[in-house]
Design a protein around this motif. Structure first.
Motif, mmCIF file in Angstrom:
data_model
loop_
_atom_site.group_PDB
_atom_site.id
_atom_site.type_symbol
_atom_site.label_atom_id
_atom_site.label_comp_id
_atom_site.label_asym_id
_atom_site.label_seq_id
_atom_site.Cartn_x
_atom_site.Cartn_y
_atom_site.Cartn_z
ATOM 1 N N TYR A 26 0.839 -1.199 0.000
ATOM 2 C CA TYR A 26 0.000 0.000 0.000
ATOM 3 C C TYR A 26 0.870 1.243 0.000
ATOM 4 O O TYR A 26 2.063 1.192 0.286
ATOM 5 C CB TYR A 26 -0.952 0.011 1.196
ATOM 6 N N VAL A 33 -5.224 5.892 1.941
ATOM 7 C CA VAL A 33 -4.472 4.658 1.733
ATOM 8 C C VAL A 33 -4.923 4.039 0.412
ATOM 9 O O VAL A 33 -6.119 3.885 0.160
ATOM 10 C CB VAL A 33 -4.709 3.663 2.893
ATOM 11 N N ILE A 35 -4.394 0.637 -1.696
ATOM 12 C CA ILE A 35 -3.915 -0.737 -1.546
ATOM 13 C C ILE A 35 -3.850 -1.404 -2.912
ATOM 14 O O ILE A 35 -4.787 -1.320 -3.704
ATOM 15 C CB ILE A 35 -4.833 -1.525 -0.593
ATOM 16 N N GLU A 36 -2.733 -2.046 -3.145
ATOM 17 C CA GLU A 36 -2.513 -2.759 -4.408
ATOM 18 C C GLU A 36 -2.942 -4.210 -4.222
ATOM 19 O O GLU A 36 -2.500 -4.884 -3.297
ATOM 20 C CB GLU A 36 -1.028 -2.688 -4.756
ATOM 21 N N TYR A 59 -6.193 -1.325 -7.802
ATOM 22 C CA TYR A 59 -5.876 -0.421 -6.702
ATOM 23 C C TYR A 59 -7.160 0.010 -6.024
ATOM 24 O O TYR A 59 -8.102 0.430 -6.680
ATOM 25 C CB TYR A 59 -5.087 0.788 -7.222
ATOM 26 N N SER A 67 -9.097 5.025 5.746
ATOM 27 C CA SER A 67 -7.683 5.378 5.674
ATOM 28 C C SER A 67 -7.144 5.747 7.043
ATOM 29 O O SER A 67 -6.041 5.334 7.424
ATOM 30 C CB SER A 67 -7.478 6.555 4.715
ATOM 31 N N TRP A 114 -5.918 -8.189 5.300
ATOM 32 C CA TRP A 114 -4.971 -7.075 5.342
ATOM 33 C C TRP A 114 -4.456 -6.825 6.755
ATOM 34 O O TRP A 114 -3.434 -6.169 6.924
ATOM 35 C CB TRP A 114 -5.612 -5.794 4.809
#
Length: 119
Positions: A26, A33, A35-36, A59, A67, A114
């Motif tokens: 991320y 934020v 996140i990939e 993404y 966030s 996550w």
């Protein structure tokens, strides 16, 4: 300002501590934020072989609340502390604060993987 705790949440649960999964990729841009996520499901790989344009990565940009919470998860703060910090940052978050926060943390832990519990 009074924090609303649900009758169904017990104090032991509110002492749960989370930490960000080190495998999460991320970045933080403009306090959000991003996140990939790998697009690596077998169906996606199959369609790529058939020359369908499916990106290998997507993404996800978290909103202001998400966030903020994601950034303060550090492996030391309990759900109770996360809620207090969220409430002090966003006064409008007070209504059903802990119910919503626990749902969000559950989603991050169970569905996305996550975060994970420390204790």
């Amino acid at each position: 300002m009074s924090l609303k705790k649900s009758d169904t949440l017990d104090d032991a649960f509110l002492q749960q501590v989370y930490q960000i999964n080190p495998q999460v990729v991320y970045q933080i841009k403009d306090n959000h934020v991003i996140i990939e996520k790998e697009q690596n499901h077998w169906v996606q790989r199959l369609f790529r072989k058939l020359y369908v344009k499916i990106p290998e990565k997507s993404y996800i940009t978290l909103d202001d609340y998400g966030s903020f919470v994601f950034q303060i998860i550090d492996g030391n703060k309990s759900i109770n502390e996360l809620g207090s910090l969220l409430s002090s940052k966003f006064e409008e978050a007070d209504a059903y604060l802990y119910d919503r926060l626990t749902l969000y943390l559950h989603y991050l832990e169970v569905e996305e993987k996550w975060i994970y519990p420390v204790n």
